[in-house]
Design an enzyme around this catalytic site. Structure first.
Site, PDB file in Angstrom:
ATOM      1  N   ARG A  33     -54.914 -33.713 -23.129  1.00  0.00           N
ATOM      2  CA  ARG A  33     -55.890 -33.637 -24.464  1.00  0.00           C
ATOM      3  C   ARG A  33     -55.196 -33.856 -25.884  1.00  0.00           C
ATOM      4  O   ARG A  33     -55.766 -33.495 -26.777  1.00  0.00           O
ATOM      5  CB  ARG A  33     -56.347 -32.392 -24.258  1.00  0.00           C
ATOM      6  N   GLY A 103     -61.920 -28.653 -32.484  1.00  0.00           N
ATOM      7  CA  GLY A 103     -63.361 -29.006 -33.099  1.00  0.00           C
ATOM      8  C   GLY A 103     -62.771 -29.153 -34.609  1.00  0.00           C
ATOM      9  O   GLY A 103     -61.860 -29.665 -35.211  1.00  0.00           O
TER      10      GLY A 103
END
Ligand code: AGP
Length: 619
Positions: A33, A103
């Site tokens: 990730r 985010g």
């Protein structure tokens, strides 16, 4: 409509013996990730943060017991706000509050200014740190849960987040909040009293068998008894938590050599064998349990058009699969790039059209978004996916798992093979339903079954390919050419070279080259041509002649019976022959090896190329 805009990996643990041990392992698994920075914070023990690709340093400190304690959080960063550096790595701390975040917060600049005016100082360029400071500010007046909630209510409406928040004054507690971001999964083990949190289920292997997901728009406080307090901050009722069983068939194996990429390329024969599994036999033909449910079979009977979607390498696999479905099963099929078709008007009849989504990770944001949008149009959705328990298989009506085990290196090699094999199986399965003769079917199945041994044979030429890659690693540009199936292999080979060696490579269908690209050719601009001795071999060789006539050097990947010989300006790599539609499974292997060895020659790390991450969960 949600969009999935963020990467980064998140993990947390409550009430463990040594929280940092679990978190350190999670950082390894979540490197898919992002690897622009890593960090762990443990309650009562502080935090350790490191910059890009420096995970080893952090893990050594953890092994030396520098972080002791039972509750902690960790983060793998993929840089958005602020450069890749130790300073910008998470967790971010302000007073007693520590935060990891995935985010982006749209109004963080305004909030930051407001907090600076209140006397707060910042040590990073990130939006995430602003949230930590905001919670700290409200925590002075409010209980922990209310302070986090109040801080969330200050975030702009288009802010997307998954947060894990700890408070030094509230032991054994982590608050999770999620809106419009990738999933946060959790599992509470009642026997040990440990709660596990992660953005990917693979982190739970070896700890728990089941897990649940923090629903969209929710905030949950976890403690030693698991869930302690919940809130749906969108104002709706708190959703029920659905329990999922962890898929244990997909576990990371030992790294046996220096690079995952090498191990994964080298497993080509096994990869093809595993992807075929018991799904292709001469007596039973093709058996695909995943799509043989009666309702799916009924719908497939009406299908006269397949749209096959993917991104990057998976898009290349999609192109090959589309060509194969048309050729073997006689059904119209085309491949699309998911990120383009999110924005296009696409006309299809949902009764007679099926979408097939191809993805290694099962999490690629562009594919997820396309599926979410097209789902409302009632189209049948199938998937060819490698990682189980992920978003793409969850959105499909039925599918085929690749069954090739995890792929860790950012550059897809074995996944491409797994996807193409599964596509071949599907094309043959559709052919079986639409009149492909048993004799022809068995001829193809035999060819498929012979492929693993042929793939292994290619590695006998590894040192020759290595020498070539070293020799050509100094060039600045490469052209990759091929026709029909091998125009796609050319695109895949060029992508591999670009993404790990940073050599610019341009791929073209060879017949198209003369319409402009040929102008680039000179002694400094070599060409790699993928030209097995198939139905388009002669046509491709005409293009090779055109290049050589302009003093361009060529490397040709072909078969022994093409009888090409190496000379000063033409180097030939010969690989075993197979049916035309299966040959991408062999021709792609030398292109992968070539990219790998060029990368090593230039001194780069092929497993972690700059600017990339394995799971592209950003749109
Ligand atoms: C290829 O080497 C890359 N890793 C990349 O193009 C990748 O194939 C693409 O991001 C799609 O990922 P997926 O297969 O996980 O959906």
């Amino acid at each position: 409509m949600l969009s999935f805009l963020h990467m980064c990996g998140i993990s947390g643990i409550i009430n463990a013996k040594h929280a940092a041990d679990f978190l350190s392992g999670a950082l390894d698994l979540l490197s898919t990730r992002g690897y622009d920075g890593y960090g762990i914070a443990v309650q009562g023990s502080g935090s350790i943060k490191v910059g890009p690709k420096d995970l080893k340093t952090l893990q050594e400190k953890v092994a030396q017991n520098q972080l002791t304690g039972v509750t902690g959080i960790a983060h793998n960063r993929w840089a958005t706000h602020g450069i890749a550096s130790q300073q910008n790595a998470h967790p971010h701390q302000s007073g007693p509050i520590t935060v990891v975040h995935n985010g982006d917060l749209d109004n963080y600049q305004e909030l930051k200014k407001e907090l600076i005016d209140l006397g707060y100082t910042f040590s990073s360029e990130t939006d995430s740190e602003v949230f930590a400071v905001l919670v700290d500010y409200y925590r002075k007046e409010l209980p922990f849960f209310e302070a986090v909630e109040k801080a969330i209510l200050r975030l702009g409406i288009t802010s997307r987040f998954a947060f894990l928040v700890m408070d030094e004054t509230t032991p054994n507690t982590i608050i999770v909040a999620r809106r419009g971001s990738n999933p946060i999964l959790w599992s509470h083990d009642e026997h040990t009293g440990i709660t596990y949190l992660a953005s990917q289920s693979s982190v739970f292997h070896g700890y728990v068998q089941t897990y649940q997901e923090v629903p969209e728009g929710h905030m949950i406080q976890f403690g030693i008894n698991g869930v302690e307090q919940t809130k749906n901050f969108t104002g709706e009722m708190v959703q029920e938590f659905k329990t999922r069983v962890l898929d244990t068939s997909h576990q990371v194996s030992e790294k046996t050599g220096k690079h995952w990429m090498y191990q994964e390329m080298k497993s080509a024969g096994d990869t093809i064998r595993n992807a075929i599994g018991r799904r292709a036999t001469l007596d039973q033909g093709i058996v695909l349990g995943g799509i043989e449910k009666p309702e799916i079979q009924e719908r497939l009977k009406k299908i006269n058009r397949f749209i096959i979607a993917g991104c990057g390498t998976s898009y290349h696999a999609a192109q090959i699969i589309a060509m194969t479905i048309e050729e073997v099963a006689g059904i119209q099929a085309s491949a699309i790039i998911a990120s383009e078709y999110i924005y296009r008007t696409t006309v299809f009849d949902p009764e007679t059209t099926a979408l097939i989504c191809i993805s290694q990770s099962g999490e690629t944001a562009d594919v997820v978004r396309l599926m979410t949008e097209w789902k409302t149009r009632g189209i049948l959705m199938l998937g060819i996916v490698n990682v189980p328990d992920t978003q793409i298989p969850r959105l499909t009506d039925a599918g085929i798992y690749c069954n090739i085990g995890p792929e860790i290196a950012v550059a897809s090699t074995k996944a491409f093979l797994g996807q193409v094999v599964c596509g071949n199986l599907f094309a043959l399965w559709m052919g079986q339903q639409r009149g492909l003769s048993v004799a022809k079917r068995n001829e193809y199945i035999q060819e498929l079954l012979d492929l693993p041994a042929k793939a292994d044979l290619i590695f006998e030429q590894e040192s020759e390919i290595k020498n070539l890659a070293e020799k050509f690693s100094q060039v600045k540009n490469f052209l990759y050419l091929g026709r029909k199936y091998h125009a796609i292999v050319a695109a895949e080979g060029a992508l591999k070279l670009k993404e790990i060696s940073y050599i610019h490579a341009e791929a073209y269908p060879s017949g198209e080259m003369k319409h402009g690209t040929i102008a680039l050719i000179d002694e400094q601009f070599p060409t790699l041509v993928i030209a097995p001795n198939d139905s388009v071999f002669k046509a491709t060789m005409n293009n090779v002649a055109e290049i050589r006539a302009r003093k361009g050097r060529v490397i040709i990947i072909s078969n022994p019976d093409s009888e090409l010989v190496s000379s000063d300006d033409q180097i030939v790599i010969t690989i075993p022959k197979t049916s035309e539609f299966l040959s991408p499974l062999l021709t792609v292997i030398p292109t992968q090896l070539f990219a790998y060895y060029a990368t090593l020659a230039l001194g780069y790390d092929p497993d972690c190329p700059r600017n990339l991450a394995k799971s592209v969960t950003v749109e």
